[in-house]
Write a protein that holds these residues in place. Structure first.
Motif, short mmCIF file in Angstrom:
data_model
loop_
_atom_site.label_atom_id
_atom_site.label_comp_id
_atom_site.label_asym_id
_atom_site.label_seq_id
_atom_site.Cartn_x
_atom_site.Cartn_y
_atom_site.Cartn_z
N HIS A 45 -18.84 -20.84 11.57
CA HIS A 45 -17.70 -20.02 11.96
C HIS A 45 -17.85 -18.63 11.35
O HIS A 45 -18.81 -18.36 10.61
CB HIS A 45 -16.37 -20.68 11.58
N LYS A 46 -16.94 -17.72 11.68
CA LYS A 46 -17.13 -16.31 11.39
C LYS A 46 -17.34 -16.00 9.90
O LYS A 46 -18.21 -15.20 9.55
CB LYS A 46 -15.94 -15.48 11.91
N ALA A 47 -16.53 -16.61 9.03
CA ALA A 47 -16.66 -16.29 7.60
C ALA A 47 -18.06 -16.62 7.09
O ALA A 47 -18.65 -15.87 6.31
CB ALA A 47 -15.61 -17.05 6.79
N ILE A 48 -18.61 -17.75 7.54
CA ILE A 48 -19.96 -18.11 7.12
C ILE A 48 -20.98 -17.19 7.77
O ILE A 48 -22.00 -16.84 7.17
CB ILE A 48 -20.25 -19.59 7.47
N GLY A 49 -20.70 -16.76 9.00
CA GLY A 49 -21.57 -15.79 9.65
C GLY A 49 -21.65 -14.49 8.86
O GLY A 49 -22.72 -13.91 8.68
N ASP A 50 -20.50 -14.02 8.34
CA ASP A 50 -20.48 -12.81 7.51
C ASP A 50 -21.28 -13.03 6.23
O ASP A 50 -21.97 -12.12 5.75
CB ASP A 50 -19.05 -12.44 7.16
N LEU A 51 -21.19 -14.22 5.69
CA LEU A 51 -21.92 -14.56 4.47
C LEU A 51 -23.43 -14.42 4.69
O LEU A 51 -24.18 -14.05 3.78
CB LEU A 51 -21.58 -15.99 4.07
N LEU A 52 -23.88 -14.72 5.90
CA LEU A 52 -25.31 -14.75 6.22
C LEU A 52 -25.85 -13.42 6.73
O LEU A 52 -27.03 -13.35 7.11
CB LEU A 52 -25.57 -15.84 7.26
N GLU A 53 -25.03 -12.40 6.75
CA GLU A 53 -25.54 -11.08 7.16
C GLU A 53 -26.72 -10.67 6.28
O GLU A 53 -26.70 -10.89 5.07
CB GLU A 53 -24.43 -10.02 7.06
N ASN A 54 -27.72 -10.09 6.89
CA ASN A 54 -28.92 -9.57 6.21
C ASN A 54 -29.83 -10.68 5.67
O ASN A 54 -30.81 -10.38 4.99
CB ASN A 54 -28.56 -8.64 5.04
N ASN A 55 -29.52 -11.94 5.97
CA ASN A 55 -30.37 -13.01 5.47
C ASN A 55 -31.71 -12.98 6.19
O ASN A 55 -31.76 -13.08 7.43
CB ASN A 55 -29.69 -14.36 5.69
#
Length: 344
Positions: A45-55
């Motif tokens: 979901h979106k919050a986890i997607g934000d967490l994974l930015e630049n990974n």
């Protein structure tokens, strides 16, 4: 065994909670390091997607909204899975629905733990470790890579920030008149699961009084919408060098601001794992949960008062909250001082 060197596309279903998702990050790195040509996508979901930015290990994020109906979420994700023709799916979640998504998405190899009546949809299914309460969740997640011939590694969770994000975090602090040479102590007094994981507000107040005895210390409180009232009640009596940024930051801003902290004091929570993954000095206060399983990795100190009823994993303490009430501000303060002393 699944020959990972021959796999071209793989999808990982990330956990729903921020802390669990952070603990799942080493799985992505371990898969990539085994086959760097492999395309790794994630579902979250979106919050986890934000967490994974630049990974650097993730090619694509299949993001769904929690506001949508279960039917809409399932249909959209299954459509994506079929379209992308993944050869392998790794389920860090244990829900029946996530295994069913991978089955409907026609992923031939579906790796996950055999619980919640979903063994029929797994190929292969992995037995839940008998000792999982006595090993860290990161290790438990890494056990899912055994069918790919990827051994349990020493990789740590890591979040990735861009220089612009860190510069913006400094600007945020400057807007609150925080000097560039300030000693920044971050505090996260809330926890999503319930009050049983939270050190009492009066204890946090007593700790802040001790911390701001040093004129170079600035204390920054973090939290989401659910904990903004808690943060407001703790910070209300402090007029100088105590900031309340609860519900005033995005998740990416929280990550960047945490990276600037000399020390981060927290309950067992998502921000605890964020701070740990940024190699921040972490003081983690535990009561109702098990630090062996979900404690912070890295340069961290867990403070816990052993009582017979802990860990109970309850949302709210049914008795006298002895596990948390018995941890005093002076104990936490001395650990913060130890971290700052080691930093010079």
């Amino acid at each position: 065994m699944i020959p990972i060197e021959n796999v071209k596309r793989l999808c990982v279903r990330m956990p729903n909670w921020i802390g669990d998702a952070v603990m799942g990050l080493p799985v992505l790195q371990d898969i990539f390091e085994k086959n760097s040509k492999l395309e790794i996508d994630v579902i979250c979901h979106k919050a986890i997607g934000d967490l994974l930015e630049n990974n650097p290990y993730v090619r694509n994020r299949i993001i769904y909204s929690k506001k949508d109906s279960k039917k809409k979420i399932r249909e959209s994700i299954v459509t994506e899975l079929k379209k992308n023709k993944y050869e392998v799916g790794v389920l860090l979640t244990r829900s029946f629905s996530s295994a069913y998504w991978f089955f409907q998405g026609k992923i031939p190899h579906r790796i996950g733990f055999k619980d919640h009546y979903r063994s029929l949809f797994l190929r292969p299914g992995i037995d839940v470790p008998k000792n999982e309460e006595f090993e860290h969740q990161i290790i438990t997640y890494k056990r899912l890579l055994e069918p790919l011939s990827i051994p349990i590694s020493s990789t740590m969770p890591k979040l990735y920030l861009q220089t612009e994000e860190i510069d913006n975090a400094r600007k945020i602090l400057t807007s609150y008149n925080v000097p560039l040479d300030a000693i920044i102590i971050g505090i996260n007094p809330g926890a999503a699961y319930g009050s049983a994981k939270c050190w009492p507000p009066d204890h946090f107040k007593a700790l802040v009084k001790l911390l701001i005895q040093n004129p170079k210390v600035y204390v920054v409180f973090f939290g989401d919408d659910l904990s903004k009232d808690l943060c407001a009640s703790i910070t209300l009596d402090f007029q100088e060098r105590v900031l309340n940024l609860s519900s005033k930051t995005t998740l990416r801003e929280l990550i960047a601001l945490t990276s600037l902290c000399s020390c981060f004091i927290t309950n067992d929570s998502g921000p605890m794992h964020i701070a740990s993954s940024l190699e921040c000095n972490v003081v983690a206060i535990f009561g109702s949960t098990n630090p062996i399983k979900t404690g912070p990795y890295g340069n961290a100190k867990v403070i816990k008062h052993d009582v017979a009823c802990s860990p109970c994993y309850k949302r709210k303490c049914p008795i006298d909250f002895r596990c948390m009430n018995s941890i005093f501000a002076e104990t936490v303060y001395l650990q913060v001082l130890e971290f700052l002393k080691n930093m010079g």
